[in-house]
Scaffold this motif. Sequence first.
Motif, PDB file in Angstrom:
ATOM      1  N   VAL A 111       0.863  -1.180   0.000  1.00  0.00           N
ATOM      2  CA  VAL A 111       0.000   0.000   0.000  1.00  0.00           C
ATOM      3  C   VAL A 111       0.898   1.228   0.000  1.00  0.00           C
ATOM      4  O   VAL A 111       1.360   1.691   1.034  1.00  0.00           O
ATOM      5  CB  VAL A 111      -0.991  -0.006   1.192  1.00  0.00           C
ATOM      6  N   MET A 112       1.179   1.728  -1.200  1.00  0.00           N
ATOM      7  CA  MET A 112       2.129   2.813  -1.386  1.00  0.00           C
ATOM      8  C   MET A 112       1.658   3.743  -2.500  1.00  0.00           C
ATOM      9  O   MET A 112       1.000   3.301  -3.448  1.00  0.00           O
ATOM     10  CB  MET A 112       3.526   2.264  -1.731  1.00  0.00           C
ATOM     11  N   GLU A 113       2.021   5.009  -2.353  1.00  0.00           N
ATOM     12  CA  GLU A 113       1.797   5.945  -3.442  1.00  0.00           C
ATOM     13  C   GLU A 113       2.754   5.587  -4.590  1.00  0.00           C
ATOM     14  O   GLU A 113       3.727   4.863  -4.397  1.00  0.00           O
ATOM     15  CB  GLU A 113       2.059   7.383  -2.976  1.00  0.00           C
ATOM     16  N   THR A 114       2.458   6.113  -5.787  1.00  0.00           N
ATOM     17  CA  THR A 114       3.366   5.881  -6.915  1.00  0.00           C
ATOM     18  C   THR A 114       4.669   6.627  -6.650  1.00  0.00           C
ATOM     19  O   THR A 114       4.692   7.851  -6.560  1.00  0.00           O
ATOM     20  CB  THR A 114       2.733   6.359  -8.221  1.00  0.00           C
ATOM     21  N   ARG A 115       5.744   5.880  -6.505  1.00  0.00           N
ATOM     22  CA  ARG A 115       7.053   6.444  -6.177  1.00  0.00           C
ATOM     23  C   ARG A 115       8.108   5.380  -6.480  1.00  0.00           C
ATOM     24  O   ARG A 115       7.782   4.195  -6.658  1.00  0.00           O
ATOM     25  CB  ARG A 115       7.108   6.845  -4.699  1.00  0.00           C
ATOM     26  N   PRO A 116       9.388   5.752  -6.527  1.00  0.00           N
ATOM     27  CA  PRO A 116      10.429   4.758  -6.817  1.00  0.00           C
ATOM     28  C   PRO A 116      10.429   3.579  -5.861  1.00  0.00           C
ATOM     29  O   PRO A 116      10.662   2.438  -6.264  1.00  0.00           O
ATOM     30  CB  PRO A 116      11.720   5.580  -6.697  1.00  0.00           C
TER      31      PRO A 116
ATOM     32  N   TYR B 151       5.025   8.167 -19.546  1.00  0.00           N
ATOM     33  CA  TYR B 151       4.581   8.890 -18.349  1.00  0.00           C
ATOM     34  C   TYR B 151       3.466   8.094 -17.695  1.00  0.00           C
ATOM     35  O   TYR B 151       2.383   7.921 -18.257  1.00  0.00           O
ATOM     36  CB  TYR B 151       4.092  10.279 -18.734  1.00  0.00           C
ATOM     37  N   CYS B 152       3.741   7.603 -16.495  1.00  0.00           N
ATOM     38  CA  CYS B 152       2.832   6.681 -15.822  1.00  0.00           C
ATOM     39  C   CYS B 152       1.857   7.462 -14.936  1.00  0.00           C
ATOM     40  O   CYS B 152       2.097   7.654 -13.745  1.00  0.00           O
ATOM     41  CB  CYS B 152       3.644   5.681 -14.997  1.00  0.00           C
ATOM     42  N   LEU B 153       0.749   7.919 -15.530  1.00  0.00           N
ATOM     43  CA  LEU B 153      -0.309   8.558 -14.755  1.00  0.00           C
ATOM     44  C   LEU B 153      -1.107   7.517 -13.976  1.00  0.00           C
ATOM     45  O   LEU B 153      -1.588   7.778 -12.878  1.00  0.00           O
ATOM     46  CB  LEU B 153      -1.253   9.317 -15.684  1.00  0.00           C
ATOM     47  N   ALA B 154      -1.260   6.343 -14.571  1.00  0.00           N
ATOM     48  CA  ALA B 154      -2.025   5.288 -13.927  1.00  0.00           C
ATOM     49  C   ALA B 154      -1.279   4.781 -12.694  1.00  0.00           C
ATOM     50  O   ALA B 154      -0.084   4.512 -12.755  1.00  0.00           O
ATOM     51  CB  ALA B 154      -2.253   4.135 -14.899  1.00  0.00           C
ATOM     52  N   PRO B 155      -1.960   4.644 -11.531  1.00  0.00           N
ATOM     53  CA  PRO B 155      -1.282   4.158 -10.324  1.00  0.00           C
ATOM     54  C   PRO B 155      -0.854   2.696 -10.477  1.00  0.00           C
ATOM     55  O   PRO B 155      -1.485   1.922 -11.204  1.00  0.00           O
ATOM     56  CB  PRO B 155      -2.344   4.317  -9.237  1.00  0.00           C
ATOM     57  N   LEU B 156       0.209   2.317  -9.792  1.00  0.00           N
ATOM     58  CA  LEU B 156       0.748   0.963  -9.919  1.00  0.00           C
ATOM     59  C   LEU B 156      -0.214  -0.098  -9.401  1.00  0.00           C
ATOM     60  O   LEU B 156      -0.134  -1.259  -9.797  1.00  0.00           O
ATOM     61  CB  LEU B 156       2.086   0.858  -9.178  1.00  0.00           C
TER      62      LEU B 156
ATOM     63  N   ALA C 192       4.645   9.596 -12.052  1.00  0.00           N
ATOM     64  CA  ALA C 192       3.946  10.792 -11.579  1.00  0.00           C
ATOM     65  C   ALA C 192       3.462  10.556 -10.159  1.00  0.00           C
ATOM     66  O   ALA C 192       2.866   9.519  -9.863  1.00  0.00           O
ATOM     67  CB  ALA C 192       2.769  11.103 -12.496  1.00  0.00           C
ATOM     68  N   ARG C 193       3.720  11.513  -9.276  1.00  0.00           N
ATOM     69  CA  ARG C 193       3.255  11.377  -7.893  1.00  0.00           C
ATOM     70  C   ARG C 193       1.738  11.289  -7.819  1.00  0.00           C
ATOM     71  O   ARG C 193       1.175  10.507  -7.057  1.00  0.00           O
ATOM     72  CB  ARG C 193       3.726  12.572  -7.066  1.00  0.00           C
ATOM     73  N   SER C 194       1.086  12.123  -8.605  1.00  0.00           N
ATOM     74  CA  SER C 194      -0.365  12.186  -8.596  1.00  0.00           C
ATOM     75  C   SER C 194      -0.815  12.873  -9.867  1.00  0.00           C
ATOM     76  O   SER C 194      -0.003  13.312 -10.674  1.00  0.00           O
ATOM     77  CB  SER C 194      -0.860  12.954  -7.357  1.00  0.00           C
TER      78      SER C 194
END
Length: 982
Positions: free
Chosen positions: A497-502, A644-649, A672-674
């Motif tokens: 459960v994580m935001e889109t990030r490295p 560019y990954c707008l869609a969340p993982l 993208a963060r959001s």
Amino acid sequence: MKFSAKDLVGSVQRLMATAQNGLEVIRFGGLTHDVESSPFEVVERRRMYRLRHYFPDDATPGRPVAVLVPPLMVNADIWDVNAEDGAVGILHRGGIDCWVVDFGSPASEEGGWERDLADHVLAVNSAIDTVCEATGSSVHLMGYSQGGMFAYQTSAYRYGKGVASIVTFGSPVDVVAGMPFGLPYGMVSEVAEFLADHVVTRLPITDSMVRIGFQLLDPVKTAKSRIDFLRQLHDREALLPKERQRRFLNNDGWVGYAGPAAADLLKQFVAHNRMMLGGFVIRDQPISLAELKCPILAFVGEVDDIGQPAAVRGIVRAAPNAEVYEASLVAGHFGLVAGSTATNHTWPLVRQWIDWMDGDQPLPFEIAPMAEDVASNRPRSAATRVVHTVGTLAEAGAGVGKALEGIASNTVRGSVELVGEAARALPRLTRLGMIQPHTRVSLGRLLAEQAQQAPLRDLFLFDDRVHTNAAVNVRIDNVVRGLISVGIRPATRVGVVMETRPSALATVAALSRLGAVAVLLAPGSELQRAIELTGIKTLVSDPENLRAAAATGTRVLVLGGGDARGLDVQQGENVIDLEQVDPTRVRLPAWYRPNPGLARELAFVLVTGTGDRLETKHITNHRWALSAIGTATSADLDRRDTVYCLAPLHHSSGLLVSLGGAIAGGSRIALARSLDPARFAEEVHRYGVTVVTYTWTMLRDILDAEVFPAGHRHPIRLFIGSGMPAGLWRRTTEQFDPARVLEFYASIEGDVVLANVTGAKAGCKGRPVPGTAKVELVAYDPITEQVLVDESGFARRCADNEVGLLIGKASDGVDLSDGGLRGVFTAGDAWMPTENLFRRDGDGDYWLVDRTDTVIRTPRGPVYTQPIVDALNDITAVDMEVAYGLPVGDHTIAVAAVSVRKGYRLESKDLTEALQVLDHHQRPDLVYSVEEIARSSSYRPSTRAVQAQGRPQPGPGTWWYNRASEFYEVLTDAEASEVLGD
């Protein structure tokens, strides 16, 4: 014929003069002349450069300041090659304070052969700081050839700070638009990448190699100049004025080229054309020429075969936020800055440009705003070349050849590009076809392969930083060690459960490399219910989601967040900070084998839906690879693309299409963060984004924000994703022309993947992707939820435009116990049904009409929701919409709720006209407007949220369908009792 004594004496004198001058040339390399260089002093010496200040004794206050940058292969004396008639001489007489960056020769500088492109950009950046501090003034930054590229790059790197204007001379920007000598870009790109990876970094490019190379670029002109020199060797007075320039071109003016810098040039600006697209990298920082906001003047040589006019004029598209001007001269590459054309035209125009910038003089008529998509202000014909080259037969022939080349170039280029696409697609499809249940294939394995093949190639970009394959691979291995240290083993299910990030990407990849199963959960979702549904006992969270994760009582592993992590939960037995684990101290167990995942094994679990419709979707390694390779093939993704990954993982589109397609295609991934429209607009240029992924209505926010108004220049060529409504699709292609939409449909369980590759039919899901499951459309009764059969008892195939259930051929070894079908068309055959109903048009393209569980069951028969949604979304005034069944008494009616775009008004006639595309019995009984339609974390309009707002009410915002008149009319209290049963 008789010769007089005078003629004889003249011939002897000429012969003796020729011999004397020739001997001087042989002994000293040229004729002794009294032309002196303009005076300068070196005011700063650094490892990368020396900063020259010309005419240092002139202390006139308030003068405009110019910083001149040479290309790497040419001596800094290029700015003074004609002394008084050269750049610094003319500019100084025009009242301009001249400073020159001198990179020196890599052969004589410490570490010179190790210099890369970033070293030179940072050198110019440092020089600008020095000059600005010394003069207290902003500078006019000027560059010749690659020096002009440095001027663009440096100004973008420093976001224009201290740069009053940029002036370039024959500096290419759009390599694709103007390849030297008309060579096909596809072929050149492949050759450039090969040379960068395998040749230039190992082979120093010496000054003699540079000199010979430039002379070979135009052998006719080189031979002609030497013949002219020999013919005038007796006339010393005629040769002396040009002697300094001749010696510069023949020997003194050339310097070597460091291999790493040449590799960077070939990779970033030839193979990937990042000057034009954006996203070139300076010390791990992505840069775009869209950062340029100061005025730009580009000198264009109409007969320049190195800085081709079309390539030079690319700056007007690459720098959409700057005012771009051009001065077009009939000159070759060298003639733009040295020689009679430069003396009489170039430098006087530069002086007038600066006067205009200072507001003292009008802009000269020779300088005009640069027009987009203009090949040349003058016809680049054989005649132009003949005039320019004094009509020599050889050069006239070259001009004709150039004209003939123009006729054939598009054909050749198109053929090469098609061959390139086929060369990329064939290995992917071959690999896809070779995947068997026991084949080792996984996300972790593909990332490891890339790290081995190209460790220094960019993998992903995030928060204005670039991370290479090698760096990401090390991070993944370190996370693997951290997971092993806390007891995670192969096949263990671990929630993420994580935001889109490295760190999210590293976590998912590390679980894959370990052979564990990543259960992807949306931040803010129903975590407790998801944990109960999936049975996971460990969560991996980032600091932002730590509190919610810890509240579930499940063991939580915290990863990511950098230095300022802000962990605000009391750490105990259930909270472990993986960032505190030293990977070098973790002993790998004997059972560990990296990337053990087999195609048949479970790789990911997606949790979708809400409330009582919360459900899990299981994705095997084969299913992930199928989507990844299928996406890369359908979208023709390669290393030149930045996705560019707008869609969340945690969404299937983010995991399977965005991440999977980019990795399978070898493309860069921009995370993208959001969904922030303003940030999107900046990063598209800064990262050089060519492909954008989406889910559902994501792009609506970007379009409404108008951060990319129609006609705005951008590098995007493609949008890929799933669920985009037809109206939004059309808005997207209109606003981002010429980019197109590639819509995918993929069954989560099973191997069905459809793609609308051409993008010609908005809203259509396209056809099966090669290498994926064979599909069929079988007749289906949505009321009884049964497949319909023919007389033989086998399933009946649907006719064109008949609605049916989409099924896919099951792979060997697939477990059919959970909803699979056997004996569908032949005894013993195996198929996996999807959960969706489709129709297939006469061209063989598939259109989604509904999910099996959302079909509206009305007294007149089934009504399908997707065609209603698509028709309503095509109304300009409609923002978002949902369709559902509304119980009314003892039956159900079809209703649709819409929200209206700000500044627009929805009327009855709009609904009547839009819904006429549907069959009479498929039109909704009622349409009503709501103030807002909430969306899920994947940006899907929420029907449940609309239903929770209450039943539609009579009034001007509610319309009922009058089946007698076939018009939508405002629902009054009188009709409400009949329509709504109130």
